[in-house]
Design a protein around this motif. Sequence first.
Motif, short mmCIF file in Angstrom:
data_model
loop_
_atom_site.label_atom_id
_atom_site.label_comp_id
_atom_site.label_asym_id
_atom_site.label_seq_id
_atom_site.Cartn_x
_atom_site.Cartn_y
_atom_site.Cartn_z
N LYS A 126 -10.89 -2.82 2.20
CA LYS A 126 -12.17 -2.94 1.53
C LYS A 126 -12.97 -4.13 2.05
N HIS A 127 -12.27 -5.19 2.40
CA HIS A 127 -12.96 -6.42 2.83
C HIS A 127 -12.94 -6.60 4.34
N ASN A 128 -12.64 -5.54 5.04
CA ASN A 128 -12.77 -5.53 6.50
C ASN A 128 -11.89 -6.57 7.20
N VAL A 129 -10.64 -6.66 6.75
CA VAL A 129 -9.63 -7.43 7.46
C VAL A 129 -8.69 -6.42 8.12
N PHE A 166 8.96 -5.44 -0.95
CA PHE A 166 8.58 -5.38 -2.35
C PHE A 166 7.99 -4.01 -2.67
N PRO A 167 7.76 -3.71 -3.96
CA PRO A 167 7.33 -2.36 -4.33
C PRO A 167 6.10 -1.90 -3.55
N GLU A 168 6.08 -0.59 -3.26
CA GLU A 168 4.99 -0.04 -2.47
C GLU A 168 3.64 -0.20 -3.19
N LYS A 169 3.67 -0.21 -4.52
CA LYS A 169 2.44 -0.42 -5.29
C LYS A 169 1.79 -1.75 -4.92
N LEU A 170 2.63 -2.77 -4.78
CA LEU A 170 2.13 -4.09 -4.42
C LEU A 170 1.57 -4.09 -3.00
N SER A 171 2.32 -3.50 -2.08
CA SER A 171 1.87 -3.42 -0.69
C SER A 171 0.54 -2.69 -0.58
N LYS A 172 0.43 -1.60 -1.30
CA LYS A 172 -0.78 -0.77 -1.24
C LYS A 172 -1.98 -1.52 -1.77
N TYR A 173 -1.77 -2.28 -2.85
CA TYR A 173 -2.88 -3.03 -3.43
C TYR A 173 -3.42 -4.05 -2.44
N VAL A 174 -2.51 -4.80 -1.80
CA VAL A 174 -2.93 -5.81 -0.83
C VAL A 174 -3.58 -5.15 0.38
N LYS A 175 -2.98 -4.08 0.88
CA LYS A 175 -3.55 -3.38 2.04
C LYS A 175 -4.94 -2.84 1.72
N ASP A 176 -5.10 -2.25 0.53
CA ASP A 176 -6.41 -1.71 0.14
C ASP A 176 -7.45 -2.81 0.05
N PRO A 228 6.39 -2.69 9.01
CA PRO A 228 5.61 -1.45 8.97
C PRO A 228 4.52 -1.46 7.91
N ARG A 229 4.67 -2.32 6.89
CA ARG A 229 3.65 -2.43 5.85
C ARG A 229 3.68 -3.83 5.26
N ILE A 230 2.55 -4.23 4.69
CA ILE A 230 2.44 -5.54 4.05
C ILE A 230 3.51 -5.68 2.97
N LEU A 231 4.19 -6.84 2.95
CA LEU A 231 5.21 -7.13 1.93
C LEU A 231 6.19 -5.97 1.78
#
Length: 354
Positions: free
Chosen positions: A195-198, A181-191, A175-178
């Motif tokens: 931002k970079h259009n992936v 692991f902590p949601e903070k980490l997932s959110k950083y990677v997703k953001d 349902p979410r990246i990684l």
Amino acid sequence: MGKLVLLGGGYGNMRLMLRLLPNIPLDTEVVLVDRAPFHSLKTEFYALAAGTATDKEIRVSFPENERLSAVYGEVVEIDRAEKVVILEDGQRIEYDDLVIGLGCEDKYHGVPGAEAYTYSIQTMAKSRSTFQSLCGLPAGSTVGIVGAGLSGIELASELRESRSDLKIKLFDRGPRILKDFPEKLSKYVKDWFVKHNVEVIANSNITKIEQGKIYNHEEEIALDTVVWTAGVQPVKIVRDLEVEKDNQGRPLVTQYFNLLDDEHVYVVGDCAASDLPPTAQLAEEQAEQIVKVLRMRWKGENLPEKMPDIKLKGFMGALGKKQGFVYLADTTVTGRIARLMKSGLLWYYKRQND
């Protein structure tokens, strides 16, 4: 003279040689068998595939020692009854002790067309082929990356920096990246991906792959190239061993990392059954313990009743050349500092094995 044969020059056997060779018993010979005349930094294959690293940057020479000899070739059979390893060219290498560290290959989970129509970053040769495909795509082409684990994340981000003109879709089964692991980490990677259009496609389920298209659930999606990073399994020669295995085809081992029925055959790294995820760090920690066991057995000493548990320190990931993420001792670090930490670790690894 005792003969220790190491199959595969990956992270586990590199660590074993680093620790063992400086103080190896006078009557012991070590033979390394690998298909290539160098150690490959598999954790960096994503950069080779994306075109941001060269072969030379992700190679390390094998150690040099008067007790170490190297044989280059493909292993086709391990005959435990005769205590011999047979190579593709017919060479037969006898052993007294054997360490199997032949690594892994892609696992396709029975998805029709996955093996035939996707590219891989599991070996240096396959990563080169993936680079040739990705580099040769016309501007505006669409690339699909199946699997949003560490390999998929690093490949998607590196490819974005290498080819800003491509459309990139990253298929994530969770349902979410990684998600573990902590949601903070997932959110950083997703953001970063936003931002970079992936495009990250969560809760995906790839049911079929055909030439130029992929099926997520029942939706048909046109893609110019697909790279598979959605799971691994031991190489076939290890899966074919007549030993007890776990449900992933990995040989079961004792706490001393030898086979259940053979104390002279050890298994290290991605080949060995473990409750921990297959990583370079795990292979190195297993190798540290194998070295201790070998030394004690060679001296005729009693092994400890309980070997220490292996505890992984965490992991590091890159988001291109400037950003990254680190999960270490339950602490999350993101951004440029995290990327520098990963670069520093890679530098240190190369230096200690130089």
